[in-house]
Design a protein around this motif. Structure first.
Motif, PDB file in Angstrom:
ATOM      1  N   GLN A 138      -8.146   6.887  -8.810  1.00  0.00           N
ATOM      2  CA  GLN A 138      -6.948   7.714  -8.866  1.00  0.00           C
ATOM      3  C   GLN A 138      -5.720   6.898  -8.447  1.00  0.00           C
ATOM      4  O   GLN A 138      -5.806   6.014  -7.595  1.00  0.00           O
ATOM      5  N   ALA A 139      -4.595   7.205  -9.061  1.00  0.00           N
ATOM      6  CA  ALA A 139      -3.347   6.527  -8.685  1.00  0.00           C
ATOM      7  C   ALA A 139      -2.828   7.116  -7.369  1.00  0.00           C
ATOM      8  O   ALA A 139      -2.960   8.316  -7.105  1.00  0.00           O
ATOM      9  N   SER A 140      -2.273   6.254  -6.541  1.00  0.00           N
ATOM     10  CA  SER A 140      -1.661   6.738  -5.301  1.00  0.00           C
ATOM     11  C   SER A 140      -0.435   7.574  -5.643  1.00  0.00           C
ATOM     12  O   SER A 140       0.198   7.401  -6.687  1.00  0.00           O
ATOM     13  N   SER A 141      -0.096   8.496  -4.752  1.00  0.00           N
ATOM     14  CA  SER A 141       1.013   9.411  -5.030  1.00  0.00           C
ATOM     15  C   SER A 141       1.856   9.619  -3.777  1.00  0.00           C
ATOM     16  O   SER A 141       1.422   9.353  -2.653  1.00  0.00           O
ATOM     17  N   THR A 142       3.067  10.095  -4.006  1.00  0.00           N
ATOM     18  CA  THR A 142       3.993  10.425  -2.922  1.00  0.00           C
ATOM     19  C   THR A 142       4.502  11.837  -3.139  1.00  0.00           C
ATOM     20  O   THR A 142       4.829  12.226  -4.263  1.00  0.00           O
ATOM     21  N   ILE A 143       4.566  12.617  -2.069  1.00  0.00           N
ATOM     22  CA  ILE A 143       4.964  14.017  -2.164  1.00  0.00           C
ATOM     23  C   ILE A 143       5.839  14.350  -0.967  1.00  0.00           C
ATOM     24  O   ILE A 143       5.803  13.652   0.058  1.00  0.00           O
ATOM     25  N   CYS A 144       6.640  15.387  -1.093  1.00  0.00           N
ATOM     26  CA  CYS A 144       7.539  15.801  -0.018  1.00  0.00           C
ATOM     27  C   CYS A 144       6.876  16.863   0.865  1.00  0.00           C
ATOM     28  O   CYS A 144       6.043  17.648   0.398  1.00  0.00           O
ATOM     29  N   SER A 152     -10.686   3.964  -3.479  1.00  0.00           N
ATOM     30  CA  SER A 152      -9.698   4.535  -2.554  1.00  0.00           C
ATOM     31  C   SER A 152      -8.321   4.635  -3.204  1.00  0.00           C
ATOM     32  O   SER A 152      -7.976   3.850  -4.100  1.00  0.00           O
ATOM     33  N   PHE A 153      -7.575   5.588  -2.764  1.00  0.00           N
ATOM     34  CA  PHE A 153      -6.163   5.720  -3.137  1.00  0.00           C
ATOM     35  C   PHE A 153      -5.447   6.391  -1.969  1.00  0.00           C
ATOM     36  O   PHE A 153      -6.082   6.854  -1.007  1.00  0.00           O
ATOM     37  N   SER A 154      -4.143   6.435  -2.012  1.00  0.00           N
ATOM     38  CA  SER A 154      -3.389   6.980  -0.890  1.00  0.00           C
ATOM     39  C   SER A 154      -2.490   8.136  -1.333  1.00  0.00           C
ATOM     40  O   SER A 154      -2.076   8.222  -2.488  1.00  0.00           O
TER      41      SER A 154
END
Length: 243
Positions: free
Chosen positions: A16-22, A92-94
């Motif tokens: 899975q691609a790492s992602s950023t969220i608020c 792993s992903f973040s």
């Protein structure tokens, strides 16, 4: 004698691609898949503070992202595939959760016509915060919108009524925006005195005079440059009758 040796393939999991969220946003559920049918996926999360459980089996569920620390927080998710009793290589992903920028609510301001306002200076934990603001009533002397601190300005109100402007502020940091906050700037009009010149003869009685104004409730104070005419040098309210 014949012996059969069965070698089972190791299951895999698609990375899975790492992602950023608020903070406060909903992280969508993540479907885990691999090339081997019937695989079971076990996952762990090294930072449950973001709002996701510490571990689970199957797809990663949707969750409400959490971060009130003031700095970005990252959780590392490790997924391990299992099939036919064999454990495959983990992937792993973040997931990074950014905090919402902080907005300190400015005090409301009450100004008179031509009075200088107090500047509004924004402070934040991060140097990347962008503050944008809008003003519902530019006629008071403040622009309709702007970015950054709100400068001091000379208030304007040439009407006969109180003018109230609502200023709305939003803050954005790392793509995350906090809920806007609002405060009011009230500008009161200047009272205007209405008087007419009077010419009288020596010995005449000048009747008492109450000055008029464009604003109800106006209080008056007055001075007289020539007390020899029979009128006091100064007073408050009505100008009294005199000879």
């Amino acid at each position: 004698t014949t012996h059969q040796v069965v070698v089972k393939s190791l299951p895999d999991v698609i990375r899975q691609a790492s992602s950023t969220i608020c903070h406060g946003s909903t992280s969508p559920a993540i479907s885990l898949t691999g090339s081997m049918s019937g695989s079971v996926f076990q996952w762990t999360n090294d930072n449950p503070s973001i709002g996701l459980s510490a571990s689970g089996t199957g797809n990663i569920p949707s969750f409400i992202a959490n971060n009130t620390s003031g700095v970005p927080v990252t959780a590392n998710i490790t997924v391990t595939p299992v099939a036919n009793g064999c454990v495959g290589n983990a992937s792993s992903f973040s997931i990074t959760v950014n905090p919402l920028p902080f907005i300190s609510l400015p005090d409301n301001q009450m100004l008179c016509n031509r009075e200088a306002s107090q500047p509004v200076v924004f402070n934040s934990f991060s140097g990347n915060v962008t503050y944008n603001w809008t003003n519902t009533m530019p006629s008071i002397g403040l622009s309709s919108n702007g970015t950054g601190n709100i400068p001091s300005f000379n208030a304007v109100n040439n009407s006969d009524t109180v003018q109230v402007a609502t200023v709305s502020i939003t803050a954005t940091d790392n793509g995350c925006s906090a809920a806007p906050v609002t405060f009011n700037i009230t500008v009161k009009p200047s009272p205007v005195v209405v008087l007419n010149d009077i010419t009288v003869c020596q010995g005449s009685t000048v009747p008492g005079l109450m000055p008029a104004s464009n604003l109800a409730g106006t209080q008056f104070s007055w001075t007289n440059s020539q007390v020899a005419i029979g009128l006091a040098a100064s007073g408050i309210g009505q100008i009294p009758s005199f000879t």
